[in-house]
Design a protein around this motif. Sequence first.
Motif, PDB file in Angstrom:
ATOM      1  N   PHE A   1       0.854  -1.185   0.000  1.00  0.00           N
ATOM      2  CA  PHE A   1       0.000   0.000   0.000  1.00  0.00           C
ATOM      3  C   PHE A   1       0.887   1.231   0.000  1.00  0.00           C
ATOM      4  CE2 PHE A   1      -1.810   3.587   2.327  1.00  0.00           C
ATOM      5  CZ  PHE A   1      -2.807   3.920   1.418  1.00  0.00           C
ATOM      6  N   GLU A   2       0.600   2.163  -0.910  1.00  0.00           N
ATOM      7  CA  GLU A   2       1.350   3.409  -0.990  1.00  0.00           C
ATOM      8  C   GLU A   2       0.382   4.588  -0.982  1.00  0.00           C
ATOM      9  OE1 GLU A   2       4.484   3.915  -0.806  1.00  0.00           O
ATOM     10  OE2 GLU A   2       5.277   1.879  -1.053  1.00  0.00           O
ATOM     11  N   SER A   3       0.634   5.534  -0.088  1.00  0.00           N
ATOM     12  CA  SER A   3      -0.241   6.696   0.020  1.00  0.00           C
ATOM     13  C   SER A   3       0.281   7.902  -0.748  1.00  0.00           C
ATOM     14  CB  SER A   3      -0.419   7.078   1.492  1.00  0.00           C
ATOM     15  OG  SER A   3       0.831   7.373   2.092  1.00  0.00           O
ATOM     16  N   LEU A   4       1.582   7.918  -1.083  1.00  0.00           N
ATOM     17  CA  LEU A   4       2.179   9.100  -1.700  1.00  0.00           C
ATOM     18  C   LEU A   4       2.961   8.811  -2.978  1.00  0.00           C
ATOM     19  CD1 LEU A   4       3.496  10.851   1.545  1.00  0.00           C
ATOM     20  CD2 LEU A   4       1.460  11.457   0.236  1.00  0.00           C
ATOM     21  N   PHE A   5       3.506   7.617  -3.103  1.00  0.00           N
ATOM     22  CA  PHE A   5       4.367   7.308  -4.235  1.00  0.00           C
ATOM     23  C   PHE A   5       3.803   6.157  -5.059  1.00  0.00           C
ATOM     24  CE2 PHE A   5       7.263   8.251  -0.602  1.00  0.00           C
ATOM     25  CZ  PHE A   5       7.698   9.505  -1.017  1.00  0.00           C
ATOM     26  N   VAL A   6       4.206   6.090  -6.302  1.00  0.00           N
ATOM     27  CA  VAL A   6       4.033   4.871  -7.088  1.00  0.00           C
ATOM     28  C   VAL A   6       4.912   3.795  -6.451  1.00  0.00           C
ATOM     29  CG1 VAL A   6       4.539   3.795  -9.316  1.00  0.00           C
ATOM     30  CG2 VAL A   6       3.502   6.091  -9.228  1.00  0.00           C
ATOM     31  N   PRO A   7       4.430   2.562  -6.288  1.00  0.00           N
ATOM     32  CA  PRO A   7       5.273   1.502  -5.723  1.00  0.00           C
ATOM     33  C   PRO A   7       6.608   1.394  -6.459  1.00  0.00           C
ATOM     34  CG  PRO A   7       3.014   0.745  -5.897  1.00  0.00           C
ATOM     35  CD  PRO A   7       3.064   2.083  -6.587  1.00  0.00           C
ATOM     36  N   GLY A   8       7.675   1.171  -5.705  1.00  0.00           N
ATOM     37  CA  GLY A   8       9.012   1.144  -6.283  1.00  0.00           C
ATOM     38  C   GLY A   8       9.166   0.186  -7.446  1.00  0.00           C
ATOM     39  N   LEU A   9       8.487  -0.965  -7.388  1.00  0.00           N
ATOM     40  CA  LEU A   9       8.611  -1.958  -8.445  1.00  0.00           C
ATOM     41  C   LEU A   9       7.928  -1.529  -9.736  1.00  0.00           C
ATOM     42  CD1 LEU A   9       8.104  -5.292  -6.448  1.00  0.00           C
ATOM     43  CD2 LEU A   9      10.241  -4.398  -7.405  1.00  0.00           C
ATOM     44  N   LEU A  10       7.139  -0.446  -9.679  1.00  0.00           N
ATOM     45  CA  LEU A  10       6.412   0.014 -10.858  1.00  0.00           C
ATOM     46  C   LEU A  10       6.844   1.414 -11.300  1.00  0.00           C
ATOM     47  CD1 LEU A  10       2.799  -1.178  -9.915  1.00  0.00           C
ATOM     48  CD2 LEU A  10       4.519  -2.380 -11.270  1.00  0.00           C
ATOM     49  N   GLN A  11       7.907   1.943 -10.711  1.00  0.00           N
ATOM     50  CA  GLN A  11       8.359   3.288 -11.052  1.00  0.00           C
ATOM     51  C   GLN A  11       9.189   3.302 -12.334  1.00  0.00           C
ATOM     52  OE1 GLN A  11      10.467   4.921  -7.690  1.00  0.00           O
ATOM     53  NE2 GLN A  11       8.674   4.877  -6.348  1.00  0.00           N
ATOM     54  N   THR A  12       9.026   4.349 -13.131  1.00  0.00           N
ATOM     55  CA  THR A  12       9.940   4.569 -14.252  1.00  0.00           C
ATOM     56  C   THR A  12      11.255   5.106 -13.690  1.00  0.00           C
ATOM     57  OG1 THR A  12       9.298   6.864 -14.624  1.00  0.00           O
ATOM     58  CG2 THR A  12       8.002   5.167 -15.760  1.00  0.00           C
ATOM     59  N   GLU A  13      12.289   5.068 -14.500  1.00  0.00           N
ATOM     60  CA  GLU A  13      13.588   5.543 -14.025  1.00  0.00           C
ATOM     61  C   GLU A  13      13.555   7.035 -13.698  1.00  0.00           C
ATOM     62  OE1 GLU A  13      18.301   5.670 -15.427  1.00  0.00           O
ATOM     63  OE2 GLU A  13      16.868   4.326 -16.422  1.00  0.00           O
ATOM     64  N   ASP A  14      12.909   7.833 -14.555  1.00  0.00           N
ATOM     65  CA  ASP A  14      12.857   9.278 -14.308  1.00  0.00           C
ATOM     66  C   ASP A  14      12.034   9.611 -13.069  1.00  0.00           C
ATOM     67  OD1 ASP A  14      14.473   9.880 -16.470  1.00  0.00           O
ATOM     68  OD2 ASP A  14      12.790  10.168 -17.858  1.00  0.00           O
TER      69      ASP A  14
ATOM     70  N   PRO B   1       6.954 -13.277  -8.389  1.00  0.00           N
ATOM     71  CA  PRO B   1       5.968 -13.127  -7.319  1.00  0.00           C
ATOM     72  C   PRO B   1       4.764 -12.360  -7.836  1.00  0.00           C
ATOM     73  CG  PRO B   1       7.666 -11.472  -7.079  1.00  0.00           C
ATOM     74  CD  PRO B   1       8.113 -12.387  -8.204  1.00  0.00           C
ATOM     75  N   HIS B   2       3.668 -12.426  -7.077  1.00  0.00           N
ATOM     76  CA  HIS B   2       2.496 -11.619  -7.424  1.00  0.00           C
ATOM     77  C   HIS B   2       2.554 -10.337  -6.617  1.00  0.00           C
ATOM     78  CE1 HIS B   2      -1.659 -11.160  -9.006  1.00  0.00           C
ATOM     79  NE2 HIS B   2      -1.705 -10.277  -8.006  1.00  0.00           N
ATOM     80  N   LEU B   3       2.520  -9.209  -7.320  1.00  0.00           N
ATOM     81  CA  LEU B   3       2.486  -7.908  -6.666  1.00  0.00           C
ATOM     82  C   LEU B   3       1.051  -7.410  -6.659  1.00  0.00           C
ATOM     83  CD1 LEU B   3       3.714  -5.266  -5.528  1.00  0.00           C
ATOM     84  CD2 LEU B   3       4.029  -4.523  -7.905  1.00  0.00           C
ATOM     85  N   TRP B   4       0.496  -7.211  -5.465  1.00  0.00           N
ATOM     86  CA  TRP B   4      -0.826  -6.609  -5.332  1.00  0.00           C
ATOM     87  C   TRP B   4      -0.599  -5.228  -4.747  1.00  0.00           C
ATOM     88  CZ3 TRP B   4      -5.562  -9.971  -5.232  1.00  0.00           C
ATOM     89  CH2 TRP B   4      -6.740  -9.199  -5.322  1.00  0.00           C
ATOM     90  N   ALA B   5      -0.738  -4.213  -5.594  1.00  0.00           N
ATOM     91  CA  ALA B   5      -0.451  -2.844  -5.193  1.00  0.00           C
ATOM     92  C   ALA B   5      -1.741  -2.046  -5.052  1.00  0.00           C
ATOM     93  CB  ALA B   5       0.464  -2.180  -6.207  1.00  0.00           C
ATOM     94  N   VAL B   6      -1.917  -1.426  -3.901  1.00  0.00           N
ATOM     95  CA  VAL B   6      -3.040  -0.514  -3.660  1.00  0.00           C
ATOM     96  C   VAL B   6      -2.450   0.866  -3.418  1.00  0.00           C
ATOM     97  CG1 VAL B   6      -4.988   0.057  -2.168  1.00  0.00           C
ATOM     98  CG2 VAL B   6      -4.467  -2.350  -2.671  1.00  0.00           C
ATOM     99  N   ILE B   7      -2.912   1.849  -4.160  1.00  0.00           N
ATOM    100  CA  ILE B   7      -2.381   3.202  -4.017  1.00  0.00           C
ATOM    101  C   ILE B   7      -3.522   4.178  -3.775  1.00  0.00           C
ATOM    102  CG2 ILE B   7      -0.365   2.743  -5.451  1.00  0.00           C
ATOM    103  CD1 ILE B   7      -1.741   4.183  -7.757  1.00  0.00           C
ATOM    104  N   ASP B   8      -3.232   5.231  -3.036  1.00  0.00           N
ATOM    105  CA  ASP B   8      -4.194   6.308  -2.873  1.00  0.00           C
ATOM    106  C   ASP B   8      -4.287   7.089  -4.185  1.00  0.00           C
ATOM    107  OD1 ASP B   8      -5.073   9.175  -2.041  1.00  0.00           O
ATOM    108  OD2 ASP B   8      -5.455   7.965  -0.249  1.00  0.00           O
ATOM    109  N   GLU B   9      -5.463   7.600  -4.486  1.00  0.00           N
ATOM    110  CA  GLU B   9      -5.635   8.351  -5.736  1.00  0.00           C
ATOM    111  C   GLU B   9      -4.692   9.545  -5.817  1.00  0.00           C
ATOM    112  OE1 GLU B   9      -9.082  10.582  -8.417  1.00  0.00           O
ATOM    113  OE2 GLU B   9      -9.686   9.401  -6.652  1.00  0.00           O
ATOM    114  N   ALA B  10      -4.279  10.070  -4.670  1.00  0.00           N
ATOM    115  CA  ALA B  10      -3.360  11.206  -4.654  1.00  0.00           C
ATOM    116  C   ALA B  10      -2.073  10.906  -5.414  1.00  0.00           C
ATOM    117  CB  ALA B  10      -3.033  11.587  -3.211  1.00  0.00           C
ATOM    118  N   VAL B  11      -1.665   9.640  -5.439  1.00  0.00           N
ATOM    119  CA  VAL B  11      -0.439   9.249  -6.142  1.00  0.00           C
ATOM    120  C   VAL B  11      -0.529   9.604  -7.623  1.00  0.00           C
ATOM    121  CG1 VAL B  11       0.979   7.277  -6.827  1.00  0.00           C
ATOM    122  CG2 VAL B  11       0.066   7.397  -4.505  1.00  0.00           C
TER     123      VAL B  11
END
Length: 272
Positions: A102-115, A153-163
């Motif tokens: 669960f991430e409230s502020l960032f895109v999960p690290g495993l799904l981030q672009t390099e920039d 592995p299976h990544l189940w990512a929940v993010i706040d809409e603010a992200v």
Amino acid sequence: MASELRRLRTAADLTREEVTERTGINGATLYRLETARARPQARTLKALLDLYDVDGQQRGELAALLKESNERGWLHTFEPELPDQYAAYISFEQEGRRLLNFESLFVPGLLQTEDYARAVIRGTLPMASRDEVDGRLEARMQRQALLVKDEPPHLWAVIDEAVLHRHVGGGKVMRAQLQRLHDAADQPNVTLQVVPFVGGAHPGMHGSFIIMQFERGNADIVYLESMTNDLFLESETDIKRYNLVFEHLRAVSSSPAATRALVAAVLAQELK
């Protein structure tokens, strides 16, 4: 090795303090072994396996595992630039079978672009040197190979809409990141959900967390990242609490299909 030592101690119904009393192994050393911050010496491993009544084939497998754990993997290259807790987290992440993030502020690290990742690291660590930023960035990009390896592995990512709306790195960077999220939602081993603004208060507002679930028999670990000190939670009570919070977050989130549509809508708005 770390997760197996924890599992064996748990199966023996022993606390770390009790293991220290019965083996003479320093408590701090035992903690470091069980959190992947250190590798056991052969005599230390023998003392632990004797205490846990491990013999036969299992003992041989663990001896082989010790040999493998002493071989340096890709993470070793970055260890000087990474805090101990974060390096330990990456080690555990590589062994997880399910990652509940669960991430409230960032895109999960495993799904981030390099920039996007570079902008996050620079923005959250303003005092980091260029070498530190580069080391963390490269380690983060290396981590992402986890999702495309054989039997990932299976990544189940929940993010706040603010992200989705926080412009990390500027418009161009954010548009590429939104596209990355949209594409990642199509991966069979990735489930993405968003907690919408209209949902109001939710249990994830206390902060981000990751639950790492391993092969059957190995206890879950909860990882909490903070500005001053990252934490690993391993008690049964804490594991149950965070699993329950994650279940609540999944329940109040948009479905994966609706989430994908929302990401597409935000991306379309950004392209105008």
